[in-house]
Design an enzyme around this catalytic site. Structure first.
Site, short mmCIF file in Angstrom:
data_model
loop_
_atom_site.label_atom_id
_atom_site.label_comp_id
_atom_site.label_asym_id
_atom_site.label_seq_id
_atom_site.Cartn_x
_atom_site.Cartn_y
_atom_site.Cartn_z
N LYS A 69 0.84 -1.20 0.00
CA LYS A 69 0.00 0.00 0.00
C LYS A 69 0.88 1.25 0.00
CE LYS A 69 -3.99 1.96 2.48
NZ LYS A 69 -4.92 1.76 3.62
N SER A 144 -9.82 1.62 2.48
CA SER A 144 -8.99 2.45 1.64
C SER A 144 -7.90 1.67 0.90
CB SER A 144 -8.32 3.54 2.50
OG SER A 144 -7.46 2.95 3.45
N SER A 168 -10.01 -0.75 6.59
CA SER A 168 -9.40 -0.62 5.27
C SER A 168 -8.68 -1.85 4.72
CB SER A 168 -8.45 0.56 5.23
OG SER A 168 -9.21 1.71 5.08
N1 GLN Z 1 -13.41 4.07 5.94
C1 GLN Z 1 -12.77 4.39 7.17
C2 GLN Z 1 -12.31 5.82 7.14
O1 GLN Z 1 -12.49 6.43 6.17
C3 GLN Z 1 -11.62 3.47 7.44
C4 GLN Z 1 -10.42 3.79 6.64
C5 GLN Z 1 -9.23 2.98 7.05
O2 GLN Z 1 -9.33 1.92 7.67
N2 GLN Z 1 -8.06 3.49 6.71
O3 GLN Z 1 -11.78 6.34 8.06
#
Ligand code: GLN
Length: 475
Positions: A69, A144, A168
């Protein structure tokens, strides 16, 4: 063709051909890709593979390509959090997990697309544009870590790393039909992970099977003095690869099957729970009454931490710099011109929640709720070995569907954020489909009980065919 190889398939291929050939064939597949899963490809990948062939590097992942990532620091390889504000930034050091992977012989093949600074559930907020879901190119891959899940599902890497602040790793794993683990908070060093909300997030692996998740965890997990939240506890993930759930006590929290859960998803998850019963486990409903407050507490805490963590991006140290007659003008223009809309929204809301006069009302209140959510888990684990629920309340949504209404996207995190508030480990495994799209079963364990999670997920995989389903094929 390199499609959908597990780590052991890759190793067999390396013996039959060479590590260089295996990496080269992945690079070829990536070149032809139409899903926009990678943000950059490593120039050093073939050289790293050649070193394995020459016997200069050995280890449990020798020659195995891995996608990383774009928020995990890789020495000499661009790391941008898919944000314009980090354009051109090349870290001078490796994150702890990258050091470990390299020492184990893994080949870092490239960086993967993500929501900007890991803020999102769809990968749509990336400055590189959205990644397409390999199952349906009109749909998001989840987020994400959408790129990391999509490249594994598309056969463009056998394994990948993502980060999970509020779902995410698990969300994109569920949307793309792969396996994804969020370890216990403190089990994997965050050294070199660019922080979004550091009290919530962990780096976690994604793969096509549970065995590979365990193999990667045995490499990246464990103590690191450079992360003050790292905990010195040895977990042998691969020893937990045992096909046996007899006597396992499963709790099924009612609150995770609430309003808005898609019927196909609900059915696939219940079918899975019934399958566990057939395999010798037992289940019972359990109530986790504070779940309804988790989403609000999560977003308050995550945005507050983000507003502080992202203060360092001001045109002074990294990335592009806008003009300005003094530092204040330069910094605010740099931030306004290079942070995307969602990131700016969260910095503003987080700053507000932390400001004098509002801190008690919002941030401190959210911390109190966090304790209540954690207590729900403590009570549940007094009676159950694992908990099971849908990872996501619905399958992958359409690109653009939730862009104009950020709240509707936040709401899809309802089943993934409580575990980050509590710090407990959880894994998403494919458990069927809804309308032809993959559904993820979420298995949740107690702190540092990854062994039970792995054993449960592995047994499910051994006794069902769900993880054999691939995009473009009907399982
Ligand atoms: N969708 C969640 C957020 O926007 C989790 C994102 C994540 O785990 N990085 O914060």
């Amino acid at each position: 063709m390199t499609k959908w190889l597990s780590i052991s398939d890759v190793k067999e291929k390396i013996v039959a051909t060479s590590a260089e050939e295996v990496t080269a064939s992945y690079l070829e597949t990536i070149e032809k890709s139409s899903i926009n899963g990678y943000t950059c490809i490593s120039d050093g990948a073939l050289d790293a593979a050649k070193m394995v062939d020459k016997g200069e590097v050995a280890g449990p992942l020798a020659g195995v390509p891995i996608a990383i990532k774009d928020n995990i620091s890789t020495k000499g390889l661009a790391t941008t959090c898919s944000s314009k504000i980090l354009e051109g930034y090349v870290p001078p050091y490796d994150a702890h997990v990258i050091e470990r992977l390299k020492a184990a012989g893994a080949v870092i093949i490239g960086k993967t697309n993500m929501d900007e600074f890991a803020m999102g559930t769809s990968t749509e907020s990336s400055c590189y544009g959205v990644t397409l879901n390999p199952w349906d190119h009109e749909r998001v891959p989840g987020g994400s870590s959408g790129g990391s899940a999509a490249v594994v599902a598309a056969g463009e890497a056998p394994i990948s790393l993502g980060s999970d602040t509020g779902g995410s790793v698990r969300c994109p794993a569920a949307f793309c039909g792969v396996v994804g683990l969020k370890p216990t908070y403190g089990a994997v060093s965050r050294y070199g992970l660019i922080s979004y909300a550091n009290s919530l997030e962990q780096i976690g692996p994604m793969a096509t099977c549970v065995e590979d998740i365990a193999a990667v965890m045995d490499v990246i997990g464990g103590y690191d003095a450079r992360d003050s939240t790292s905990i010195d506890k040895k977990i042998d993930h691969q020893a937990a690869l045992v096909d046996d759930v007899k006597g396992l006590k499963i709790g099924v929290p009612d609150e995770y099957f609430g309003e808005g859960v898609d019927t196909g998803t609900e059915k696939a998850v219940w079918d899975a729970i019934n399958k566990f019963e057939e395999m010798g486990a037992s289940w019972e409903k359990v109530s986790m009454p504070n779940t309804k407050y988790a989403l609000a507490a999560y977003y308050t805490i995550a945005m507050s931490e983000a507003s502080s963590n992202l203060a360092r991006f001001d045109g002074t140290r990294y990335g592009p710099r806008s003009d300005g007659e003094n530092w204040h003008v330069m910094a605010s223009r740099t931030r306004a011109e290079n942070f995307g809309k969602e990131v700016q929204r969260r910095i503003l809301l987080g700053t507000y929640a932390l400001s004098a006069g509002y801190q008690d009302k919002y941030y401190l209140k959210a911390l109190q709720v966090r304790t209540l959510v954690k207590q729900d888990f403590e009570r549940a684990f007094a009676n159950f070995d694992v908990l099971m629920a849908p990872t996501m309340p619905l399958p992958a949504f359409k690109i653009g569907e939730k862009v104009e209404d950020p709240l509707s996207q936040y709401l899809t995190d309802v089943n993934t954020v409580p575990m980050n508030l509590a710090g407990v480990p959880c894994i998403s495994v494919p458990c069927g489909s809804s309308d032809g799209l993959p559904v993820g079963l979420q298995i949740i364990g107690n702190h540092f009980d990854e062994a039970t999670l792995i054993r449960t997920a592995y047994s499910f995989e051994k006794n069902t065919d769900h993880n054999k389903a691939r995009p473009g094929e009907v399982a």
